[in-house]
Design a protein around this motif. Structure first.
Motif, PDB file in Angstrom:
ATOM      1  N   PRO A 303       0.820  -1.217   0.000  1.00  0.00           N
ATOM      2  CA  PRO A 303       0.000   0.000   0.000  1.00  0.00           C
ATOM      3  C   PRO A 303       0.853   1.267   0.000  1.00  0.00           C
ATOM      4  O   PRO A 303       1.971   1.286   0.526  1.00  0.00           O
ATOM      5  CB  PRO A 303      -0.804  -0.122   1.301  1.00  0.00           C
ATOM      6  N   SER A 304       0.322   2.307  -0.603  1.00  0.00           N
ATOM      7  CA  SER A 304       1.035   3.594  -0.645  1.00  0.00           C
ATOM      8  C   SER A 304       1.139   4.236   0.728  1.00  0.00           C
ATOM      9  O   SER A 304       1.922   5.167   0.924  1.00  0.00           O
ATOM     10  CB  SER A 304       0.332   4.553  -1.615  1.00  0.00           C
ATOM     11  N   SER A 305       0.361   3.735   1.671  1.00  0.00           N
ATOM     12  CA  SER A 305       0.444   4.287   3.033  1.00  0.00           C
ATOM     13  C   SER A 305       1.757   3.934   3.715  1.00  0.00           C
ATOM     14  O   SER A 305       2.106   4.520   4.747  1.00  0.00           O
ATOM     15  CB  SER A 305      -0.729   3.781   3.876  1.00  0.00           C
ATOM     16  N   MET A 306       2.500   2.944   3.149  1.00  0.00           N
ATOM     17  CA  MET A 306       3.816   2.631   3.708  1.00  0.00           C
ATOM     18  C   MET A 306       4.705   3.868   3.606  1.00  0.00           C
ATOM     19  O   MET A 306       4.910   4.415   2.535  1.00  0.00           O
ATOM     20  CB  MET A 306       4.473   1.473   2.957  1.00  0.00           C
ATOM     21  N   GLY A 307       5.212   4.274   4.736  1.00  0.00           N
ATOM     22  CA  GLY A 307       6.064   5.447   4.762  1.00  0.00           C
ATOM     23  C   GLY A 307       5.332   6.712   5.117  1.00  0.00           C
ATOM     24  O   GLY A 307       5.966   7.740   5.391  1.00  0.00           O
ATOM     25  N   ASN A 308       4.015   6.673   5.102  1.00  0.00           N
ATOM     26  CA  ASN A 308       3.236   7.834   5.546  1.00  0.00           C
ATOM     27  C   ASN A 308       2.791   7.615   6.986  1.00  0.00           C
ATOM     28  O   ASN A 308       3.452   8.048   7.923  1.00  0.00           O
ATOM     29  CB  ASN A 308       2.053   8.073   4.600  1.00  0.00           C
ATOM     30  N   ASP A 309       1.695   6.897   7.170  1.00  0.00           N
ATOM     31  CA  ASP A 309       1.238   6.612   8.535  1.00  0.00           C
ATOM     32  C   ASP A 309       1.423   5.142   8.898  1.00  0.00           C
ATOM     33  O   ASP A 309       0.988   4.696   9.946  1.00  0.00           O
ATOM     34  CB  ASP A 309      -0.234   6.998   8.693  1.00  0.00           C
ATOM     35  N   LEU A 310       2.080   4.374   8.037  1.00  0.00           N
ATOM     36  CA  LEU A 310       2.250   2.940   8.265  1.00  0.00           C
ATOM     37  C   LEU A 310       3.731   2.588   8.286  1.00  0.00           C
ATOM     38  O   LEU A 310       4.489   2.985   7.390  1.00  0.00           O
ATOM     39  CB  LEU A 310       1.549   2.148   7.144  1.00  0.00           C
ATOM     40  N   LEU A 311       4.134   1.896   9.324  1.00  0.00           N
ATOM     41  CA  LEU A 311       5.497   1.373   9.446  1.00  0.00           C
ATOM     42  C   LEU A 311       6.548   2.486   9.435  1.00  0.00           C
ATOM     43  O   LEU A 311       7.641   2.337   8.886  1.00  0.00           O
ATOM     44  CB  LEU A 311       5.790   0.371   8.324  1.00  0.00           C
ATOM     45  N   VAL A 312       6.241   3.587  10.059  1.00  0.00           N
ATOM     46  CA  VAL A 312       7.119   4.757   9.990  1.00  0.00           C
ATOM     47  C   VAL A 312       8.436   4.543  10.714  1.00  0.00           C
ATOM     48  O   VAL A 312       9.418   5.247  10.451  1.00  0.00           O
ATOM     49  CB  VAL A 312       6.405   6.006  10.554  1.00  0.00           C
ATOM     50  N   SER A 313       8.507   3.585  11.645  1.00  0.00           N
ATOM     51  CA  SER A 313       9.747   3.335  12.392  1.00  0.00           C
ATOM     52  C   SER A 313      10.519   2.139  11.854  1.00  0.00           C
ATOM     53  O   SER A 313      11.519   1.723  12.450  1.00  0.00           O
ATOM     54  CB  SER A 313       9.428   3.097  13.883  1.00  0.00           C
ATOM     55  N   LEU A 314      10.077   1.591  10.721  1.00  0.00           N
ATOM     56  CA  LEU A 314      10.631   0.339  10.228  1.00  0.00           C
ATOM     57  C   LEU A 314      12.099   0.494   9.817  1.00  0.00           C
ATOM     58  O   LEU A 314      12.480   1.444   9.128  1.00  0.00           O
ATOM     59  CB  LEU A 314       9.817  -0.151   9.026  1.00  0.00           C
ATOM     60  N   GLN A 315      12.924  -0.480  10.249  1.00  0.00           N
ATOM     61  CA  GLN A 315      14.330  -0.525   9.868  1.00  0.00           C
ATOM     62  C   GLN A 315      14.650  -1.771   9.041  1.00  0.00           C
ATOM     63  O   GLN A 315      15.553  -1.734   8.205  1.00  0.00           O
ATOM     64  CB  GLN A 315      15.222  -0.503  11.111  1.00  0.00           C
ATOM     65  N   TYR A 316      13.924  -2.855   9.277  1.00  0.00           N
ATOM     66  CA  TYR A 316      14.178  -4.116   8.578  1.00  0.00           C
ATOM     67  C   TYR A 316      12.857  -4.636   8.029  1.00  0.00           C
ATOM     68  O   TYR A 316      11.941  -4.937   8.785  1.00  0.00           O
ATOM     69  CB  TYR A 316      14.792  -5.151   9.533  1.00  0.00           C
ATOM     70  N   PHE A 317      12.774  -4.750   6.689  1.00  0.00           N
ATOM     71  CA  PHE A 317      11.553  -5.232   6.051  1.00  0.00           C
ATOM     72  C   PHE A 317      11.908  -6.358   5.085  1.00  0.00           C
ATOM     73  O   PHE A 317      12.545  -6.141   4.058  1.00  0.00           O
ATOM     74  CB  PHE A 317      10.855  -4.099   5.306  1.00  0.00           C
ATOM     75  N   TYR A 318      11.515  -7.590   5.469  1.00  0.00           N
ATOM     76  CA  TYR A 318      11.758  -8.775   4.659  1.00  0.00           C
ATOM     77  C   TYR A 318      10.413  -9.298   4.154  1.00  0.00           C
ATOM     78  O   TYR A 318       9.566  -9.697   4.947  1.00  0.00           O
ATOM     79  CB  TYR A 318      12.429  -9.868   5.482  1.00  0.00           C
ATOM     80  N   ALA A 319      10.247  -9.310   2.824  1.00  0.00           N
ATOM     81  CA  ALA A 319       9.017  -9.845   2.238  1.00  0.00           C
ATOM     82  C   ALA A 319       9.356 -10.664   0.999  1.00  0.00           C
ATOM     83  O   ALA A 319       8.645 -10.613  -0.004  1.00  0.00           O
ATOM     84  CB  ALA A 319       8.054  -8.709   1.898  1.00  0.00           C
ATOM     85  N   TRP A 320      10.431 -11.446   1.075  1.00  0.00           N
ATOM     86  CA  TRP A 320      10.867 -12.241  -0.065  1.00  0.00           C
ATOM     87  C   TRP A 320       9.993 -13.491  -0.218  1.00  0.00           C
ATOM     88  O   TRP A 320       9.384 -13.975   0.716  1.00  0.00           O
ATOM     89  CB  TRP A 320      12.338 -12.616   0.094  1.00  0.00           C
ATOM     90  N   SER A 321       9.929 -13.999  -1.443  1.00  0.00           N
ATOM     91  CA  SER A 321       9.264 -15.270  -1.749  1.00  0.00           C
ATOM     92  C   SER A 321       7.827 -15.309  -1.247  1.00  0.00           C
ATOM     93  O   SER A 321       7.389 -16.276  -0.626  1.00  0.00           O
ATOM     94  CB  SER A 321      10.066 -16.450  -1.164  1.00  0.00           C
ATOM     95  N   CYS A 322       7.103 -14.247  -1.512  1.00  0.00           N
ATOM     96  CA  CYS A 322       5.651 -14.227  -1.287  1.00  0.00           C
ATOM     97  C   CYS A 322       4.980 -14.181  -2.665  1.00  0.00           C
ATOM     98  O   CYS A 322       5.554 -14.655  -3.640  1.00  0.00           O
ATOM     99  CB  CYS A 322       5.267 -13.033  -0.421  1.00  0.00           C
ATOM    100  N   ASN A 323       3.816 -13.636  -2.730  1.00  0.00           N
ATOM    101  CA  ASN A 323       3.110 -13.517  -4.003  1.00  0.00           C
ATOM    102  C   ASN A 323       2.638 -12.080  -4.184  1.00  0.00           C
ATOM    103  O   ASN A 323       1.524 -11.823  -4.607  1.00  0.00           O
ATOM    104  CB  ASN A 323       1.931 -14.495  -4.023  1.00  0.00           C
TER     105      ASN A 323
END
Length: 731
Positions: A303-323
């Motif tokens: 979603p485009s909300s990533m980086g706005n009001d979602l997950l704003v403190s995120l340092q490590y994001f792993y989403a490999w081998s999904c769909n």
């Protein structure tokens, strides 16, 4: 302090002593029996020394003892059975990180005033005794890194327990539901075991739980409700077989900082909808680590909300081998604290948003194996601390960006393989002083050999396969260039000219084993023995070494210096225009497992020195002009006709053509006069079959699990063998 030596026996004369603290010194030896005279001792702390031998049973002679710490020593044997009968007031017992074995003695659970127990890092085995339930005021129980096999239902009687660590044992069976009684529990670590069944729903009763780590087990079923665990900060469930939907109620865990549910079979839909579990994490404002990887039933889009009001403190994001499909949202560039972004092996499309340049703290970026396209309009050189960048397996076109390394940075791994990139290699790569792996296989790059990459003193893997590189490899390059290279793949290009003698001479890392502590590994694909295999490559000690110059237009003779590369495991010079004899120096390639010289114009006899290659599993000499008897003995007795086809002048086993008497005589004279010793003195009955089996096993293991223990084992074995060879050569 830094006191050393043995503990003097006369310390036992201090009959009024109540406190004995000898922690963090260099004392060694066994403990003097005279300590038994110190009946008033309440506190004994002997940790972080080098005491050895068995724990003396006279430790049970201190009726007032409340605190006993023998951790971080070298004590061996079993814990004395009757040691605890004389310790009725014991509150703290630390025996961690020794070499203790056997079972936990039942007598321990008669010390009903115990509050803290740590027996971690030993070799204790058996099922945790049911008498553990007697320790009703116990607050800490640390038994991790042992060989304990089971947890009794009575664990639920420890109503005051705050920390329970049983990770890295051999726990089997189901997690007892009585664990839900431990409502004071703050830390629960059960990872790296063999637990089966489901996560009991009673876990939801642990309202004070802050850390729950049960990864790397064999758990199945749906996730239980974590709604009541409002203090949870770390939830690690990865590497199990959990199924079902990821509950959106995870968003109620407002204190959550680490969430790792990767390597399961969980499902969920990513979107901007409030019914998406990812969107629900907007409530977790402190979430810094999120891993969803290898859950193939996770679908939808980022979603485009990533980086706005979602997950704003995120340092490590792993989403490999999904769909995951759709575009990478530009708003992800607002996650300016990101250190790791791994979206590899999904169905992402479109171009890479230029906003990713804002990620000033990024160290690991993996967008490989997607359907991304368009030009790479992103300046990698702006990422000052990046170490790993992988754009492989997409549809990127145009040129590699000019400013890959604007200035010296920490970039160690850079891969553009499997795209549609054209043009030349950017000269700014010279600034990548830390680069170890450079991979541009299977593109449309058109350039001459990048001899200037030899300035990168740490480069170990250079893969230019399947492009349009052309021209000759310079014969005059500085002797310091390419000295660390261990994997070189220039195959399927348009290189011409003579094989570069100076280049081979510079490959010092293929001549001498390096001994260094510490390492980390990357994966590279190399073609060897007719298969494209994936090998984990450690920075300092590679699991495989190879040179592949096949499918080019090289001509002339093979330089003798190639035979100096004693650590080389695979050499492929096939499909060129090479002439002349096979150098006898090839008999010094004592580590080689695969040798392919097929489809050239080589002449002369097969050197008998090649029978010294006792690791050789694949041999391809077909379609040359070789003549004379085929050497026999050792590995050469394991190869079939296919290794020699198209050489009409060859004779002898395994070919049906028999050698004449003159040819046999010449062969015998050569064998009697070669003077080459059998270098590798190893007893390997039927080694050929074993080697093929070993390589097959490596292929299966490394393309599935890539276990570090196996890497360390193979690396150590290779080092030992080569070290032994050098020692014998000196003698």
């Amino acid at each position: 302090m830094s006191l050393s030596g043995i503990v003097p026996p006369h310390i036992g004369n201090l009959s009024s002593l109540t406190w004995l603290n000898m922690r963090n010194n260099n004392f060694h030896g066994s403990l003097p029996v005279q300590l038994v005279n110190l009946h008033r001792l309440k506190y004994i702390r002997l940790s972080f020394n080098s005491f050895f031998g068995e724990i003396p049973p006279w430790f049970g002679s201190f009726p007032r003892l409340q605190y006993l710490s023998l951790s971080y020593n070298n004590f061996t044997g079993e814990i004395p059975l009757d040691m605890f009968q004389g310790l009725p007031r014991l509150q703290v017992l630390y025996l961690a990180t020794n070499r203790l074995s056997g079972k936990i003695p039942i007598g321990l659970f008669e010390c009903k005033e115990l509050q803290d127990i740590s027996l971690a890092g030993n070799r204790l085995k058996g099922i945790l005794p049911k008498e553990i339930g007697n320790l009703t005021i116990l607050k800490t129980l640390q038994l991790h890194n042992n060989m304990i096999e089971g947890i009794p239902e009575q664990i639920g009687d420890l109503l005051n327990l705050e920390t329970l660590s049983l990770s890295s044992n051999q726990l089997k069976g189901h997690l007892p539901s009585s664990i839900g009684n431990l409502t004071c529990l703050r830390i629960l670590k059960l990872y790296n075991n063999f637990l089966t069944g489901i996560i009991p729903h009673q876990i939801g009763n642990l309202v004070n739980l802050e850390i729950f780590n049960i990864h790397s087990n064999m758990l199945k079923g749906h996730l239980p409700s974590f709604n009541n665990l409002t203090r949870l900060r770390t939830l690690q469930l990865f590497n199990n077989s959990l199924t079902g939907d990821i509950p959106i109620t995870l968003g109620n865990l407002r204190d959550l900082q680490v969430l790792d549910i990767s390597d399961n079979d969980l499902s969920g839909t990513l979107s901007s909808s409030k019914s998406s579990f990812l969107s629900s994490l907007a409530n977790c404002t402190d979430l810094s680590f999120l891993s969803l990887g290898r859950n193939p039933s996770i679908s939808g889009y980022l979603p485009s909300s990533m980086g706005n009001d979602l997950l704003v403190s995120l340092q490590y994001f792993y989403a490999w081998s999904c769909n995951i499909s759709g575009n990478i949202p530009g708003e992800i560039g607002n996650l300016t604290d990101l250190v790791v972004l791994d979206l590899s092996d999904n169905n992402l499309v479109g171009s890479i948003p230029t906003t990713l340049t804002r990620l000033k703290h990024i160290q690991w970026l993996d967008l490989s194996s997607n359907f991304l396209s368009g030009p790479l309009q992103i300046e990698i050189g702006n990422w000052n601390v990046v170490e790993y960048v992988d754009f492989s397996g997409n549809h990127f076109s145009g040129a590699i960006p000019d400013k890959v390394c604007d200035r010296n940075n920490d970039l160690r791994y850079l891969a553009f393989s499997g795209n549609l990139l054209a043009g030349i290699l950017p000269r700014s790569l010279i600034n990548c002083g830390e680069l170890i792996v450079f991979n541009v296989v299977d593109n449309k790059l058109s350039d001459t050999f990048p001899h200037w990459l030899g300035m990168l003193s740490k480069l170990r893997v250079l893969i230019l396969r399947s492009n349009r590189f052309h021209g000759s490899i310079q014969s005059s390059i500085p002797t310091s260039f390419f000295s660390k290279l261990q994997i070189i793949d220039l195959s399927h290009n348009h290189f011409t000219g003579l094989l570069p003698t100076q280049f081979f001479q510079n490959l010092k890392a293929l001549k001498k084993v390096e001994y260094r502590n510490g390492s980390y590994w990357y994966n590279v694909n190399v073609t060897v023995k007719g298969l494209e295999l994936e090998f984990p490559i450690t920075v300092r000690k590679p699991i495989f070494t190879t040179i592949d110059l096949s499918m080019n237009g090289f001509h002339g003779e093979i330089p003798e210096v190639v035979g100096e590369l004693s650590l080389l495991q695979a050499l492929n010079l096939s499909h060129n225009n090479l002439i002349g004899p096979i150098p006898p120096s090839f008999g010094n390639l004592v580590a080689v497992e695969s040798l392919d010289l097929s489809f050239n114009k080589l002449t002369g006899k097969i050197p008998s020195q090649l029978t010294n290659l006792t690791f050789l599993a694949v041999l391809k000499f077909q379609n040359n002009n070789l003549v004379g008897p085929i050497p026999h003995g050792k590995q050469f007795d394991t190869f079939d006709n296919d290794s020699y086809g198209g050489n009409w002048g060859l004779c002898g086993f395994p070919l049906s053509k028999q050698c004449s008497n003159d040819e046999r005589l010449a062969k015998d004279e050569e064998g009697n006069g070669n003077g080459i010793a059998f270098i590798w003195k190893v007893a390997v009955m039927g080694y050929g079959c074993g080697m093929v089996l070993g390589i097959s096993m490596a292929y299966i293991v490394f393309t599935t699990g890539k276990p570090q223990w196996l890497l360390r084992m193979i690396e150590k074995d290779l080092q030992n063998k080569v070290s032994s060879w050098f020692q014998k050569k000196r003698n």
